[in-house]
Design an enzyme around this catalytic site. Structure first.
Site, PDB file in Angstrom:
ATOM      1  N   TYR A 128       0.850  -1.170   0.000  1.00 27.33           N
ATOM      2  CA  TYR A 128       0.000   0.000   0.000  1.00 27.33           C
ATOM      3  C   TYR A 128       0.894   1.230   0.000  1.00 27.33           C
ATOM      4  O   TYR A 128       2.107   1.118   0.028  1.00 27.33           O
ATOM      5  CB  TYR A 128      -0.941   0.001   1.215  1.00 27.33           C
ATOM      6  CG  TYR A 128      -0.222   0.079   2.528  1.00 27.33           C
ATOM      7  CD1 TYR A 128      -0.041   1.296   3.157  1.00 27.33           C
ATOM      8  CD2 TYR A 128       0.302  -1.055   3.121  1.00 27.33           C
ATOM      9  CE1 TYR A 128       0.644   1.383   4.352  1.00 27.33           C
ATOM     10  CE2 TYR A 128       0.979  -0.976   4.325  1.00 27.33           C
ATOM     11  CZ  TYR A 128       1.143   0.246   4.931  1.00 27.33           C
ATOM     12  OH  TYR A 128       1.816   0.322   6.110  1.00 27.33           O
ATOM     13  N   HIS A 129       0.289   2.375  -0.008  1.00 25.23           N
ATOM     14  CA  HIS A 129       1.039   3.622  -0.030  1.00 25.23           C
ATOM     15  C   HIS A 129       1.086   4.185   1.377  1.00 25.23           C
ATOM     16  O   HIS A 129       0.130   4.789   1.841  1.00 25.23           O
ATOM     17  CB  HIS A 129       0.374   4.618  -0.984  1.00 25.23           C
ATOM     18  CG  HIS A 129       0.263   4.119  -2.372  1.00 25.23           C
ATOM     19  ND1 HIS A 129       1.317   4.108  -3.240  1.00 25.23           N
ATOM     20  CD2 HIS A 129      -0.774   3.590  -3.048  1.00 25.23           C
ATOM     21  CE1 HIS A 129       0.941   3.612  -4.390  1.00 25.23           C
ATOM     22  NE2 HIS A 129      -0.316   3.275  -4.295  1.00 25.23           N
ATOM     23  N   PRO A 130       2.195   3.976   2.096  1.00 25.72           N
ATOM     24  CA  PRO A 130       2.243   4.460   3.473  1.00 25.72           C
ATOM     25  C   PRO A 130       2.193   5.986   3.541  1.00 25.72           C
ATOM     26  O   PRO A 130       2.733   6.673   2.684  1.00 25.72           O
ATOM     27  CB  PRO A 130       3.568   3.926   4.003  1.00 25.72           C
ATOM     28  CG  PRO A 130       4.340   3.462   2.847  1.00 25.72           C
ATOM     29  CD  PRO A 130       3.409   3.303   1.692  1.00 25.72           C
TER      30      PRO A 130
ATOM     31  N   THR B 178      -3.237   7.232  -3.063  1.00 25.77           N
ATOM     32  CA  THR B 178      -2.672   8.472  -2.521  1.00 25.77           C
ATOM     33  C   THR B 178      -2.209   9.450  -3.603  1.00 25.77           C
ATOM     34  O   THR B 178      -1.788  10.557  -3.281  1.00 25.77           O
ATOM     35  CB  THR B 178      -1.484   8.163  -1.604  1.00 25.77           C
ATOM     36  OG1 THR B 178      -0.513   7.423  -2.335  1.00 25.77           O
ATOM     37  CG2 THR B 178      -1.918   7.392  -0.382  1.00 25.77           C
TER      38      THR B 178
END
Length: 116
Positions: free
Chosen positions: A40-42, A84
């Site tokens: 995922y996009h932290p 994001t």
């Protein structure tokens, strides 16, 4: 692994893909260390806000460091529900407006999304 080895899944999982060598704690930990990755996009490592935990203020300035702003997904205090990319573009647009000295009335539409 126990679930995969029970009927009816066992017929489809005869040769596990990317599985630990055994169900021992040591093998499971070794497997996780060897194969884990973020998918995922932290965000949120440099939280924007006005509380004591915020690293940057609403103008994207790093607290206590003159002349430094953070302009990326790390300033998002929570993970957005979607990708994001769009919120990060909005952050960048807002930063551009702030650097140029534009106020909320003269700023772009995307900057108004960030409270400017």
């Amino acid at each position: 692994m126990q679930i995969a080895n029970t009927a009816p899944l066992a017929q489809w999982a005869s040769n596990p893909y990317l599985a630990p060598a055994s169900d021992s704690d040591e093998d499971i930990v070794a497997h996780i260390q060897a194969t884990m990755q973020t998918i995922y996009h932290p965000v949120g490592t440099c939280k924007m806000g006005t509380d004591d935990m915020a690293v940057v203020d609403p103008q994207l300035r790093v607290r206590g460091v003159e002349g430094l702003r953070v302009v990326d997904a790390s300033i998002m205090p929570t993970v957005p529900r979607g990708n994001t990319n769009a919120p990060t573009i909005a952050v960048a647009e807002r930063a551009a407006d702030l650097v140029r000295g534009l106020t909320a009335a003269g700023a772009s539409t995307s900057s108004r999304l960030l409270g400017g």
